[in-house]
Design an enzyme around this catalytic site. Structure first.
Site, short mmCIF file in Angstrom:
data_model
loop_
_atom_site.label_atom_id
_atom_site.label_comp_id
_atom_site.label_asym_id
_atom_site.label_seq_id
_atom_site.Cartn_x
_atom_site.Cartn_y
_atom_site.Cartn_z
N ASP A 91 28.58 43.65 41.99
CA ASP A 91 28.26 44.90 41.10
C ASP A 91 27.24 45.58 41.81
O ASP A 91 25.88 45.40 41.41
CB ASP A 91 28.07 44.22 39.96
CG ASP A 91 27.99 45.23 38.76
OD1 ASP A 91 28.46 46.61 39.15
OD2 ASP A 91 27.49 45.01 37.68
N ALA A 92 27.45 46.66 42.59
CA ALA A 92 26.48 47.38 43.32
C ALA A 92 26.52 48.73 43.09
O ALA A 92 25.47 49.49 43.61
CB ALA A 92 26.99 47.03 44.95
N LYS A 93 27.49 49.29 42.39
CA LYS A 93 27.49 50.86 42.26
C LYS A 93 26.96 51.71 43.05
O LYS A 93 26.32 52.48 43.03
CB LYS A 93 26.37 51.01 40.91
CG LYS A 93 26.48 49.90 39.75
CD LYS A 93 27.57 50.21 38.80
CE LYS A 93 27.51 49.68 37.30
NZ LYS A 93 27.51 48.19 37.51
N ARG A 94 27.77 51.45 44.14
CA ARG A 94 27.59 52.27 45.81
C ARG A 94 28.30 53.77 45.52
O ARG A 94 29.22 53.74 44.75
CB ARG A 94 27.56 51.62 46.97
CG ARG A 94 26.72 50.09 46.93
CD ARG A 94 25.29 50.60 46.93
NE ARG A 94 24.49 49.31 47.50
CZ ARG A 94 24.03 48.51 46.67
NH1 ARG A 94 23.95 48.70 45.57
NH2 ARG A 94 23.16 47.48 47.19
#
Lengths: 274, 274
Positions: A91-94
């Site tokens: 869950d890195a929202k890159r």
């Protein structure tokens, strides 16, 4: 992990629970702080205690990055410890221009480069197609694109009217041109139950990752009523409500009990489709 | 670094150049690969050679994360080596719900926690106000919010019509309610010169971080013509065109020559305002 394997897991464990490892050094039981890597030791015990009740683990990278190199070490160790039959989510929202998104994809999908290879990564849509595509080049890996998030600020832009649709609907519709439902999921917050109706118009067959049940107050019942499809199509995440169920010596047992409680609710709902 | 100090740097160095350290192990000169930390050694030499010609360094975190723990070590070492009179940018494109953005802020602003404290971080706007606010709680630190990016995919959502404006204009307008121009900049790609006119209507006084000059083909002349304001208000980034100017033993000298060339152009333009 492909869609069929994921659905098989859901069917056999009677659960579509994803447990979020938002592990905060300031919130884990004090007795773990004497150990060499308290964050990893906490995760290990939580995973051991809960893995029979969930089908997925979501690692929120922010909680690891916040501790610099040490945090990144805990992250790698935790990824290695994840049960391989559970769907793993970075869950890195890159998301960035193409050549940079390629690097982010390496960070989370290419074990030879980064020592980690998650099944999926959360991606922010603002920069459009070429910011998302590099993640899709990895066979068997998934992009989980932000659509409608669970926070108050989601209203600022996601709910803006673009023609007759809202922005989040445009995002879902457009992204479904870039990949099939075998590689693309969407994040849809549980705090907005009725919004699932709109999402399902644009994404009738995609899996949805649903945060916001538990600490953020979303209702599992509403999520299932409006969001569930024939092969389930849902991964419902709970982080704080499970992993911090107790701050005492019994934290792992308490987390297991909480996870099992959610799993039982899910088992009831799943009877309608399996 | 506050706005006054940044403007003073621009004035004294006669430059508003930001150099992007998008350092890729596969692109740096081969003779460095024998060293213990080739990425850091490359950055060190590039910084030494170019620091008199630029006022800012931008570290693209993706290039470091892609190498896992080792990459994060190179990142921390590079941050420590940055000249303190240069404005430092963590080009990380982060953003998540409030408690998670707090963790990202710790990762890049809180040296006690992560061994790094950049002057600024790039943030993605999609999740709205509560995803941006935690970064603004750090005194003297800046948020650089994505507005109109330099890539092809920027057209997918950023250019959508929302009422009479485009989405990127809504983002700029809304975000200016959250913070002053002493803490908030915007990313505006150089590949869309005429778009600066629209941006400057919504953001007449904010600094803009401008990628896309150099390898991506944007024009410095257009950027200045449409984007420059009284105290400059621009940081123009170049990454690949400078740091990979040569792949030989002379890479640092070649980077310096390229940086100086851009600085000279900037000096000419700055005569109009200083």
């Amino acid at each position: 992990m492909d869609r069929k394997a994921l659905v098989n897991q859901i069917r056999s464990k009677k659960s579509f629970l994803c447990i979020g490892l938002d592990t905060d050094l300031n919130k884990i039981p004090k007795h773990l702080l004497e150990l060499n890597d308290p964050v990893f030791e906490f995760n290990k015990r939580i995973i051991d205690a809960t893995k029979e009740f969930c089908v997925s683990y979501k690692i929120n990278t922010a909680f690891y990055e916040s501790r610099g190199v040490k945090g990144w070490e805990s992250l790698v160790k935790t990824w290695k410890y994840l049960p391989k039959d559970c769907f793993s989510i970075a869950d890195a929202k890159r998301g960035d221009i193409g050549n940079t998104s390629e690097m982010y994809a390496s960070a989370f999908f290419n074990e030879a480069s980064s020592q980690m290879s998650f099944d999926s990564i959360t991606v922010a849509p603002y920069m459009g197609e070429d910011s998302v595509k590099p993640f899709l080049k990895f066979d068997g890996k998934w992009v989980i694109l932000l659509a409608l998030t669970s926070n108050e600020g989601s209203k600022d832009f996601q709910n803006l009217k673009v023609g007759s649709d809202m922005l989040f609907e445009k995002v879902v519709c457009k992204a479904n041109e870039w990949a099939s439902d075998e590689q693309l999921m969407f994040v849809v917050g549980a705090t907005r139950g009725e919004a699932f109706l709109n999402i399902r118009k644009q994404a009738p067959t995609n899996f949805l990752l649903v945060p916001g049940v538990g600490a953020q107050g979303g209702s599992l019942e509403d999520v299932c009523k409006y969001g569930m499809i024939r092969d389930c199509g849902l991964l419902v995440n709970s982080s704080r409500a499970i992993i911090y169920a107790s701050s005492g010596l019994d934290f792992a047992e308490a987390a297991a009990a909480e996870a099992q409680k959610v799993q039982k609710q899910m088992e009831n709902v799943l009877q309608a489709i399996f």
